[in-house]
Design an enzyme around this catalytic site. Structure first.
Site, PDB file in Angstrom:
ATOM      1  N   ASP A 206       0.816  -1.224   0.000  1.00 32.29           N
ATOM      2  CA  ASP A 206       0.000   0.000   0.000  1.00 32.29           C
ATOM      3  C   ASP A 206       0.849   1.274   0.000  1.00 32.29           C
ATOM      4  O   ASP A 206       0.493   2.252  -0.656  1.00 32.29           O
ATOM      5  CB  ASP A 206      -0.906   0.045   1.243  1.00 32.29           C
ATOM      6  CG  ASP A 206      -1.941  -1.061   1.230  1.00 32.29           C
ATOM      7  OD1 ASP A 206      -2.196  -1.619   0.152  1.00 32.29           O
ATOM      8  OD2 ASP A 206      -2.491  -1.365   2.309  1.00 32.29           O
TER       9      ASP A 206
HETATM   10  P1  NAP Z   1       0.755  -3.958   3.090  1.00 31.72           P
HETATM   11  O1  NAP Z   1       0.162  -2.979   2.156  1.00 31.72           O
HETATM   12  O2  NAP Z   1      -0.115  -4.558   4.108  1.00 31.72           O
HETATM   13  O3  NAP Z   1       1.406  -5.082   2.183  1.00 31.72           O
HETATM   14  C1  NAP Z   1       2.225  -6.053   2.707  1.00 31.72           C
HETATM   15  C2  NAP Z   1       2.554  -7.037   1.627  1.00 31.72           C
HETATM   16  O4  NAP Z   1       3.498  -7.932   2.171  1.00 31.72           O
HETATM   17  C3  NAP Z   1       1.371  -7.860   1.151  1.00 31.72           C
HETATM   18  O5  NAP Z   1       0.868  -7.389  -0.071  1.00 31.72           O
HETATM   19  C4  NAP Z   1       1.917  -9.303   1.068  1.00 31.72           C
HETATM   20  O6  NAP Z   1       1.858  -9.744  -0.284  1.00 31.72           O
HETATM   21  C5  NAP Z   1       3.384  -9.148   1.476  1.00 31.72           C
HETATM   22  N1  NAP Z   1       3.816 -10.222   2.367  1.00 31.72           N
HETATM   23  C6  NAP Z   1       3.187 -10.765   3.428  1.00 31.72           C
HETATM   24  N2  NAP Z   1       3.913 -11.739   3.962  1.00 31.72           N
HETATM   25  C7  NAP Z   1       5.042 -11.842   3.206  1.00 31.72           C
HETATM   26  C8  NAP Z   1       6.185 -12.667   3.247  1.00 31.72           C
HETATM   27  N3  NAP Z   1       6.328 -13.619   4.174  1.00 31.72           N
HETATM   28  N4  NAP Z   1       7.148 -12.475   2.328  1.00 31.72           N
HETATM   29  C9  NAP Z   1       7.011 -11.535   1.348  1.00 31.72           C
HETATM   30  N5  NAP Z   1       5.952 -10.713   1.279  1.00 31.72           N
HETATM   31  C10 NAP Z   1       4.978 -10.867   2.184  1.00 31.72           C
HETATM   32  O7  NAP Z   1       2.011  -3.337   3.874  1.00 31.72           O
HETATM   33  P2  NAP Z   1       2.664  -1.910   3.852  1.00 31.72           P
HETATM   34  O8  NAP Z   1       3.009  -1.505   2.448  1.00 31.72           O
HETATM   35  O9  NAP Z   1       3.734  -1.968   4.881  1.00 31.72           O
HETATM   36  O10 NAP Z   1       1.497  -0.937   4.311  1.00 31.72           O
HETATM   37  C11 NAP Z   1       0.972  -0.912   5.616  1.00 31.72           C
HETATM   38  C12 NAP Z   1      -0.540  -0.889   5.593  1.00 31.72           C
HETATM   39  O11 NAP Z   1      -1.033  -0.954   6.936  1.00 31.72           O
HETATM   40  C13 NAP Z   1      -1.095   0.398   5.000  1.00 31.72           C
HETATM   41  O12 NAP Z   1      -2.322   0.132   4.356  1.00 31.72           O
HETATM   42  C14 NAP Z   1      -1.309   1.251   6.237  1.00 31.72           C
HETATM   43  O13 NAP Z   1      -2.255   2.295   6.047  1.00 31.72           O
HETATM   44  C15 NAP Z   1      -1.819   0.197   7.193  1.00 31.72           C
HETATM   45  N6  NAP Z   1      -1.679   0.697   8.570  1.00 31.72           N
HETATM   46  C16 NAP Z   1      -0.456   0.790   9.112  1.00 31.72           C
HETATM   47  C17 NAP Z   1      -0.319   1.359  10.360  1.00 31.72           C
HETATM   48  C18 NAP Z   1       1.010   1.583  10.984  1.00 31.72           C
HETATM   49  O14 NAP Z   1       1.053   2.235  12.009  1.00 31.72           O
HETATM   50  N7  NAP Z   1       2.098   1.084  10.422  1.00 31.72           N
HETATM   51  C19 NAP Z   1      -1.444   1.770  11.064  1.00 31.72           C
HETATM   52  C20 NAP Z   1      -2.693   1.630  10.458  1.00 31.72           C
HETATM   53  C21 NAP Z   1      -2.787   1.073   9.210  1.00 31.72           C
HETATM   54  P3  NAP Z   1       1.825 -11.326  -0.627  1.00 31.72           P
HETATM   55  O15 NAP Z   1       0.673 -11.879   0.115  1.00 31.72           O
HETATM   56  O16 NAP Z   1       1.678 -11.357  -2.112  1.00 31.72           O
HETATM   57  O17 NAP Z   1       3.137 -11.882  -0.174  1.00 31.72           O
END
Ligand code: NAP
Length: 468
Positions: free
Chosen positions: A389
């Site tokens: 994301d």
């Molecule tokens: P993300 O959008 O959740 O994407 C993570 C990706 O990691 C997934 O598409 C998944 O794809 C891949 N993944 C999972 N396990 C894996 C593994 N073992 N090896 C390789 N890839 C793996 O993560 P992000 O880009 O870090 O974004 C964070 C999200 O969380 C945002 O939407 C944000 O708004 C939300 N959020 C974060 C917080 C915070 O404080 N950090 C708070 C509220 C909301 P595959 O399944 O294809 O592997």
């Protein structure tokens, strides 16, 4: 122990809490912040158990034992489960505050003599403590259930939901006001308890799993305010200070998280974000190019500059040590390697910083989003490891996207993009990422730890290879 000594201990504890928060806000001083916070808590608990009004220690010891039995396994939960662990801690903290408020109320309403202790002010503090405490308790348990996937993570909505929720909260506030006006109306107190507990459950139902970390931070704030109200009830200044610090820091953190996602509070609380999206443009068949570890390693080796973008997948795979090896290997070969850190990458603020620090990656190699975005257009390879994301260009270009307006890392502006993840599946927001279909993007399908280790192996054996 002398009351003056206890006051002095409390003041020292309060100073420790304030310094801990200050030091926790920067990585180089964070460790000192944690130690100071622990010291503050030891002083607070020590000062309290040494208070002269405590005559029997049996129940205190029982509480220590029960707390230890629950707390120690919680401390061993993995880093990826920190949001749900935090939710559980808030649930327990809030329950404790609400129960203390309930006990105080029933102690003061035992008979007409004790009822004179229950001033309007004290009843107001008890009302606030119990309302916030019980609602935070059930809301935090619900948040835990959603994050642990025991409960459905998608928002559950129905017609008139906001009106039902608002009416319930208004009813709880009205009952609190009635109790403040006449604290002796004991039949109203259980009504306040039930309304608060029910509101906590209904408040969380329409909020999707993706927004849960922000909501947990808000619940942290409520638990803090409830503890602060408890300070007024028990006439304990340390509780007032610690609760206020907790309440305000939780609130500030929620605002920071909302800003990083370009969302408003109302959108997080009432937006039902993360509902199943209508099927994306049907018919259009997009293809993504993929590459094997050898090809990817050759590209990395040929690059002058590499920007690594870690995300939730790196945390889930516990790939930070493999990433460190990759950093070492590339740096030895003269490649300039930096890390781009998005403020909401992963599942909690600072998630990536903690993991990279655990793997001893030099802190000066970590760039904040704005700085990374300045460098990305001149970067040879952006290597995305388990992030999704936070790299989605739709946030910049697609007005209909649920993440439109969220600041992202502009990895698509680098000369070449490589993405390590297991599939083309979406991330937390549940939406497709057009980055994977760009001409300059190569998908490196696999587990973040396994694939990164493969890259290191290929670089170590100095394999050739090419970009197909
Ligand atoms: P993300 O959008 O959740 O994407 C993570 C990706 O990691 C997934 O598409 C998944 O794809 C891949 N993944 C999972 N396990 C894996 C593994 N073992 N090896 C390789 N890839 C793996 O993560 P992000 O880009 O870090 O974004 C964070 C999200 O969380 C945002 O939407 C944000 O708004 C939300 N959020 C974060 C917080 C915070 O404080 N950090 C708070 C509220 C909301 P595959 O399944 O294809 O592997």
């Amino acid at each position: 122990m002398n009351e003056h000594v206890i006051h002095f201990i409390y003041m020292a504890a309060a100073a420790c809490f304030i310094l801990a928060l200050k030091w926790l806000s920067a990585v180089p001083t964070a460790k000192r912040g944690v130690i100071t916070g622990i010291l503050g808590m030891l002083l607070a608990v020590g000062g309290t158990v040494l208070a002269p009004e405590i005559r029997h220690y049996l129940w205190i010891l029982v509480a220590f034992a029960v707390g230890g039995i629950i707390g120690v396994p919680m401390a061993l939960m993995p880093m990826t489960a920190v949001p749900q662990r935090t939710a559980l801690s808030h649930a327990f903290g809030a329950l404790a505050a609400a129960l203390v408020g309930t006990a105080e109320y029933y102690l003061d309403t035992r008979d007409v003599f004790t009822l004179t202790n229950l001033t309007h002010f004290k009843m107001g503090a008890i009302g606030l403590e119990v309302l916030l405490g019980f609602l935070t308790f059930t809301a935090s348990l619900m948040a835990f259930g959603k994050l642990q996937e025991i409960l459905p993570t998608r928002p559950i909505t129905y017609k008139g939901q906001n009106i039902v929720n608002l009416s319930l909260l208004t009813a709880a506030v009205v009952v609190t006001i009635l109790l403040i006006l006449d604290p002796g109306k004991t039949y109203l107190f259980p009504v306040l308890m039930v309304l608060s507990l029910a509101f906590g459950v209904l408040f969380i139902i329409p909020i999707g799993g993706a927004d849960m970390p922000t909501v947990i931070s808000l619940l942290n704030s409520y638990a803090g305010l409830s503890a602060s109200a408890m300070g007024f009830v028990l006439n304990n200044k340390l509780l007032i200070i610690a609760g206020a610090l907790d309440g305000s820091s939780g609130f500030i953190l929620s605002i920071i998280m909302c800003k990083a996602m370009n969302r408003s509070f109302t959108n997080v609380l009432f937006g039902a974000f993360g509902q199943v999206q209508a099927a994306a443009v049907a018919g259009e068949q997009k293809t993504a190019r993929s590459a094997a570890p050898e090809e990817a390693a050759a590209l990395l080796e040929a690059a002058n500059s590499v920007m690594i973008v870690p995300g939730y997948g790196m945390a889930a795979a516990q790939a930070q040590h493999a990433v460190r090896e990759l950093y070492d290997t590339l740096t030895k070969r003269g490649v300039d390697v930096k890390f781009a850190i998005h403020p909401v990458a992963g599942r909690m603020p600072g998630h990536m910083n903690v993991l990279l620090a655990e793997a001893d990656i030099p802190y000066d190699r970590l760039l904040e989003m704005e700085d990374a975005n300045r460098e990305l257009p001149q970067t040879d390879v952006a290597l995305v490891i388990g992030a999704n994301d936070v790299t989605n260009p739709a946030a910049r270009t697609d007005k209909s996207s649920p993440i439109y307006g969220m600041p992202i890392l502009d990895v698509d502006k680098a000369r070449t993009v490589m993405v390590i993840k297991r599939s083309l599946n979406p991330g937390f927001a549940g939406i497709d990422n057009e980055l994977y279909y760009l001409d300059k993007t190569l998908m490196l399908f696999g587990d973040a730890k396994g694939f990164t280790t493969q890259l290191v192996k290929n670089l170590a054996t100095d394999n050739g290879g090419g970009f197909h």
